[in-house]
Design an enzyme around this catalytic site. Structure first.
Site, PDB file in Angstrom:
ATOM      1  N   GLY A  41      10.932 -24.335  49.372  1.00  0.00           N
ATOM      2  CA  GLY A  41      12.276 -24.286  49.948  1.00  0.00           C
ATOM      3  C   GLY A  41      13.429 -24.308  48.965  1.00  0.00           C
ATOM      4  O   GLY A  41      14.520 -23.850  49.287  1.00  0.00           O
ATOM      5  N   GLU A  96      15.781 -30.564  45.494  1.00  0.00           N
ATOM      6  CA  GLU A  96      15.185 -30.496  46.836  1.00  0.00           C
ATOM      7  C   GLU A  96      15.992 -29.574  47.739  1.00  0.00           C
ATOM      8  O   GLU A  96      17.210 -29.456  47.588  1.00  0.00           O
ATOM      9  CB  GLU A  96      15.178 -31.899  47.468  1.00  0.00           C
ATOM     10  CG  GLU A  96      13.811 -32.521  47.600  1.00  0.00           C
ATOM     11  CD  GLU A  96      12.886 -31.851  48.621  1.00  0.00           C
ATOM     12  OE1 GLU A  96      13.039 -30.647  48.901  1.00  0.00           O
ATOM     13  OE2 GLU A  96      12.009 -32.552  49.121  1.00  0.00           O
ATOM     14  N   ASP A 100      15.089 -34.852  55.109  1.00  0.00           N
ATOM     15  CA  ASP A 100      15.082 -35.102  56.551  1.00  0.00           C
ATOM     16  C   ASP A 100      14.757 -36.584  56.779  1.00  0.00           C
ATOM     17  O   ASP A 100      15.643 -37.430  56.697  1.00  0.00           O
ATOM     18  CB  ASP A 100      14.053 -34.137  57.164  1.00  0.00           C
ATOM     19  CG  ASP A 100      14.030 -34.146  58.676  1.00  0.00           C
ATOM     20  OD1 ASP A 100      15.033 -34.525  59.287  1.00  0.00           O
ATOM     21  OD2 ASP A 100      13.003 -33.754  59.260  1.00  0.00           O
ATOM     22  N   PHE A 149      17.480 -28.163  63.315  1.00  0.00           N
ATOM     23  CA  PHE A 149      16.524 -27.455  62.465  1.00  0.00           C
ATOM     24  C   PHE A 149      17.206 -26.217  61.904  1.00  0.00           C
ATOM     25  O   PHE A 149      17.666 -25.353  62.643  1.00  0.00           O
ATOM     26  CB  PHE A 149      15.269 -27.065  63.243  1.00  0.00           C
ATOM     27  CG  PHE A 149      14.158 -26.671  62.327  1.00  0.00           C
ATOM     28  CD1 PHE A 149      13.342 -27.638  61.751  1.00  0.00           C
ATOM     29  CD2 PHE A 149      13.948 -25.341  61.996  1.00  0.00           C
ATOM     30  CE1 PHE A 149      12.331 -27.281  60.872  1.00  0.00           C
ATOM     31  CE2 PHE A 149      12.934 -24.984  61.109  1.00  0.00           C
ATOM     32  CZ  PHE A 149      12.128 -25.960  60.550  1.00  0.00           C
ATOM     33  N   ASP A 156      12.510 -22.373  55.630  1.00  0.00           N
ATOM     34  CA  ASP A 156      11.738 -21.520  56.541  1.00  0.00           C
ATOM     35  C   ASP A 156      11.488 -22.152  57.888  1.00  0.00           C
ATOM     36  O   ASP A 156      11.624 -23.366  58.072  1.00  0.00           O
ATOM     37  CB  ASP A 156      10.375 -21.223  55.919  1.00  0.00           C
ATOM     38  CG  ASP A 156       9.433 -22.435  56.014  1.00  0.00           C
ATOM     39  OD1 ASP A 156       9.846 -23.540  55.625  1.00  0.00           O
ATOM     40  OD2 ASP A 156       8.303 -22.275  56.505  1.00  0.00           O
TER      41      ASP A 156
HETATM   42  P1  IMP Z   1      11.141 -35.125  55.020  1.00  0.00           P
HETATM   43  O1  IMP Z   1       9.910 -35.588  54.286  1.00  0.00           O
HETATM   44  O2  IMP Z   1      11.087 -35.512  56.467  1.00  0.00           O
HETATM   45  O3  IMP Z   1      12.425 -35.574  54.366  1.00  0.00           O
HETATM   46  O4  IMP Z   1      11.089 -33.567  55.063  1.00  0.00           O
HETATM   47  C1  IMP Z   1      11.266 -32.832  53.943  1.00  0.00           C
HETATM   48  C2  IMP Z   1      10.804 -31.404  54.074  1.00  0.00           C
HETATM   49  O5  IMP Z   1      10.665 -30.949  55.439  1.00  0.00           O
HETATM   50  C3  IMP Z   1      11.863 -30.524  53.484  1.00  0.00           C
HETATM   51  O6  IMP Z   1      11.723 -30.458  52.083  1.00  0.00           O
HETATM   52  C4  IMP Z   1      11.618 -29.215  54.192  1.00  0.00           C
HETATM   53  O7  IMP Z   1      10.612 -28.490  53.537  1.00  0.00           O
HETATM   54  C5  IMP Z   1      11.162 -29.632  55.582  1.00  0.00           C
HETATM   55  N1  IMP Z   1      12.299 -29.647  56.537  1.00  0.00           N
HETATM   56  C6  IMP Z   1      12.943 -30.713  57.047  1.00  0.00           C
HETATM   57  N2  IMP Z   1      13.937 -30.354  57.871  1.00  0.00           N
HETATM   58  C7  IMP Z   1      13.946 -28.993  57.861  1.00  0.00           C
HETATM   59  C8  IMP Z   1      14.775 -28.009  58.520  1.00  0.00           C
HETATM   60  O8  IMP Z   1      15.724 -28.289  59.273  1.00  0.00           O
HETATM   61  N3  IMP Z   1      14.464 -26.713  58.259  1.00  0.00           N
HETATM   62  C9  IMP Z   1      13.432 -26.340  57.435  1.00  0.00           C
HETATM   63  N4  IMP Z   1      12.657 -27.228  56.802  1.00  0.00           N
HETATM   64  C10 IMP Z   1      12.902 -28.539  57.017  1.00  0.00           C
HETATM   65 MG    MG Z   2      11.013 -29.199  50.804  1.00  0.00          MG
END
Ligand code: IMP
Ligand code: MG
Length: 172
Positions: A41, A96, A100, A149, A156
């Site tokens: 990403g 990064e 999220d 999202f 993606d």
């Molecule tokens: P986390 O571990 O929940 O912080 O998620 C991190 C990863 O989830 C990010 O690096 C993204 O690859 C994916 N992600 C989280 N939210 C989104 C979104 O809204 N769109 C696309 N990918 C997301």
């Molecule tokens: Mg990511």
């Protein structure tokens, strides 16, 4: 059919990269920083950001387990590809795409700290503060967004939309 609702135009992303690069340059001065991009990403963000930096730059990547085709996290983080550069005693900046829940970043930073970098900082293109369940310390943030999202500019949904030069909310 999914609907794309534009959120940040391509020009807005470029302008924000200018500002972030200035802040990062100020932080590192004459030091050299190892940028560790989190695949896949961060590829557009890392490319745009790195070209604007005047401090010394080395580039590497890690890939962690992702959501797959789902829109919510599995809660499990695995390393698929580790970085190649030895970061012991080095200044490391994790690049990064989006933070999220913070789970991915918390795990990654914990791992990188065990490798004894001189410093460890994080720049995130986007942050969803309301979604945070794990503490994630962000040194530089592009934009904060709500619990939506988003796709584009590297992000993606089931591997589509990464190539868009702008960021959009994906609605189905
Ligand atoms: P986390 O571990 O929940 O912080 O998620 C991190 C990863 O989830 C990010 O690096 C993204 O690859 C994916 N992600 C989280 N939210 C989104 C979104 O809204 N769109 C696309 N990918 C997301
Ligand atoms: Mg990511």
């Amino acid at each position: 059919m999914p609907i794309l609702e534009p959120l940040f135009a391509a020009e807005a992303m470029q302008r924000r990269c200018d500002e972030l690069a200035r802040q990062i340059d100020e932080t590192y001065g004459n030091e050299t920083v190892v940028l560790i991009g989190v695949l896949k990403g961060s590829y557009q963000f890392l490319s745009d950001l790195s070209r604007r930096l005047h401090c010394g730059v080395e580039i590497d990547f890690v890939q962690l387990s992702s959501y797959g085709a789902e829109k919510s996290s599995s809660g499990v983080v695995q390393i698929r590809k580790d970085h190649d550069i030895n970061i012991e005693g080095r200044h490391v900046l994790v690049v990064e795409d989006i933070v999220d829940t913070g789970l991915t970043l918390a795990h990654l930073c914990e791992l990188l700290q065990t490798r004894r970098p001189a410093s460890l900082r994080v720049v995130a293109m986007l942050s969803k503060p309301a979604a945070r369940t794990h503490e994630a310390l962000l040194d530089f943030v592009g934009f904060e967004i709500g619990n939506e999202f988003v796709v584009g500019y590297g992000l993606d949904h089931a591997e589509s939309y990464r190539n868009l030069p702008y960021i959009a909310v994906l609605k189905d």
